[in-house]
Design a protein around this motif. Sequence first.
Motif, PDB file in Angstrom:
ATOM      1  N   GLY A  33       0.720  -1.125   0.081  1.00 43.88           N
ATOM      2  CA  GLY A  33      -0.012  -0.083   0.198  1.00 43.88           C
ATOM      3  C   GLY A  33       0.820   1.274  -0.011  1.00 43.88           C
ATOM      4  O   GLY A  33       0.247   2.451  -0.138  1.00 43.88           O
ATOM      5  N   THR A  35       2.898   2.420  -2.182  1.00 43.93           N
ATOM      6  CA  THR A  35       2.981   3.295  -3.471  1.00 43.93           C
ATOM      7  C   THR A  35       1.555   4.146  -3.668  1.00 43.93           C
ATOM      8  O   THR A  35       1.646   5.132  -3.990  1.00 43.93           O
ATOM      9  CB  THR A  35       3.015   2.258  -4.678  1.00 43.93           C
ATOM     10  N   GLN A  36       0.413   3.410  -3.133  1.00 44.40           N
ATOM     11  CA  GLN A  36      -0.938   4.248  -3.339  1.00 44.40           C
ATOM     12  C   GLN A  36      -0.677   5.328  -2.320  1.00 44.40           C
ATOM     13  O   GLN A  36      -1.398   6.326  -2.652  1.00 44.40           O
ATOM     14  CB  GLN A  36      -1.997   3.102  -2.793  1.00 44.40           C
ATOM     15  N   GLU A  37      -0.065   5.197  -1.070  1.00 44.61           N
ATOM     16  CA  GLU A  37      -0.069   6.177  -0.176  1.00 44.61           C
ATOM     17  C   GLU A  37       0.617   7.174  -0.768  1.00 44.61           C
ATOM     18  O   GLU A  37       0.317   8.637  -0.460  1.00 44.61           O
ATOM     19  CB  GLU A  37       0.484   5.685   1.364  1.00 44.61           C
ATOM     20  N   THR A  39       1.192   8.022  -4.064  1.00 44.04           N
ATOM     21  CA  THR A  39       0.348   8.982  -5.124  1.00 44.04           C
ATOM     22  C   THR A  39      -0.829   9.829  -4.523  1.00 44.04           C
ATOM     23  O   THR A  39      -1.075  10.744  -5.036  1.00 44.04           O
ATOM     24  CB  THR A  39       0.005   7.873  -6.126  1.00 44.04           C
ATOM     25  N   HIS A  40      -1.317   9.140  -3.472  1.00 46.24           N
ATOM     26  CA  HIS A  40      -2.636  10.047  -2.652  1.00 46.24           C
ATOM     27  C   HIS A  40      -1.783  11.343  -2.218  1.00 46.24           C
ATOM     28  O   HIS A  40      -2.364  12.327  -2.491  1.00 46.24           O
ATOM     29  CB  HIS A  40      -3.074   9.171  -1.758  1.00 46.24           C
ATOM     30  N   LYS A  43      -1.175  14.169  -4.912  1.00 46.35           N
ATOM     31  CA  LYS A  43      -2.226  14.951  -5.154  1.00 46.35           C
ATOM     32  C   LYS A  43      -2.244  16.350  -4.622  1.00 46.35           C
ATOM     33  O   LYS A  43      -2.968  17.145  -5.223  1.00 46.35           O
ATOM     34  CB  LYS A  43      -3.389  14.095  -5.001  1.00 46.35           C
ATOM     35  N   LEU A  65       1.152   2.456 -12.879  1.00 48.47           N
ATOM     36  CA  LEU A  65       0.583   2.213 -11.716  1.00 48.47           C
ATOM     37  C   LEU A  65      -1.082   2.320 -12.291  1.00 48.47           C
ATOM     38  O   LEU A  65      -1.469   2.649 -13.439  1.00 48.47           O
ATOM     39  CB  LEU A  65       0.562   3.471 -10.767  1.00 48.47           C
ATOM     40  N   VAL A  66      -2.079   1.976 -11.378  1.00 46.97           N
ATOM     41  CA  VAL A  66      -3.543   1.894 -11.586  1.00 46.97           C
ATOM     42  C   VAL A  66      -3.973   3.157 -12.227  1.00 46.97           C
ATOM     43  O   VAL A  66      -4.730   3.237 -13.204  1.00 46.97           O
ATOM     44  CB  VAL A  66      -4.414   1.496 -10.341  1.00 46.97           C
ATOM     45  N   ASP A  67      -3.412   4.408 -11.450  1.00 49.16           N
ATOM     46  CA  ASP A  67      -3.840   5.637 -12.034  1.00 49.16           C
ATOM     47  C   ASP A  67      -2.948   6.147 -13.113  1.00 49.16           C
ATOM     48  O   ASP A  67      -3.453   7.450 -13.763  1.00 49.16           O
ATOM     49  CB  ASP A  67      -3.993   6.613 -10.984  1.00 49.16           C
TER      50      ASP A  67
END
Length: 178
Positions: A33, A35-37, A39-40, A43, A65-67
């Motif tokens: 988690g 990498t998601q943290e 990119t969040h 933002k 990445l997913v985004d």
Amino acid sequence: MDKWTTGTEKTLKLPSKAFFIGTWNVRTLYACGKTQELTHELKRYSWDVIGLSEVRWTGFGETTLVDGHKIWFSGEETTHQYGVEFLVRKEIANCSISATPISSRLISIRLAAKPHNITAIQVYAPTSDHEDDEVEKFYEDLDNSIAKVPKKDILIVQGDWNAKVGPDAFLQWAGTAG
């Protein structure tokens, strides 16, 4: 190590658009988690390319990445130590000409831009506690990487230099250290 050639479909036009490149020591992206943290958290900022240090990923490669943001990384072969990477915003990922893993402490990326292309080198320097041979090898690899950059490119060398500047450095060099 090999170089990834990505083939450019787009060219950044400078200075008509502000281009934001930065660096961040993330301490680790190895945990689930993280990498998601990251990119969040990004933002909240204006960014195009972020060079990351101490990501602790193994091997070298690239991923999307997913985004839609693109990552090129370089790390140790078997241990989750050191590691550097470039995270490129999805809107400009197709401006990348190439990414070159140099070691688990160095990676470079080249972006198509006008009036000149941009080459960025992300570093994660060894501290003075490391063996002299390791420190010398790091700086030798960095010198060799800089020597390979085309003369007309805009060169950015950034990252975590692991410098020890003292407890009051933020007072003497406000906005630079701290």
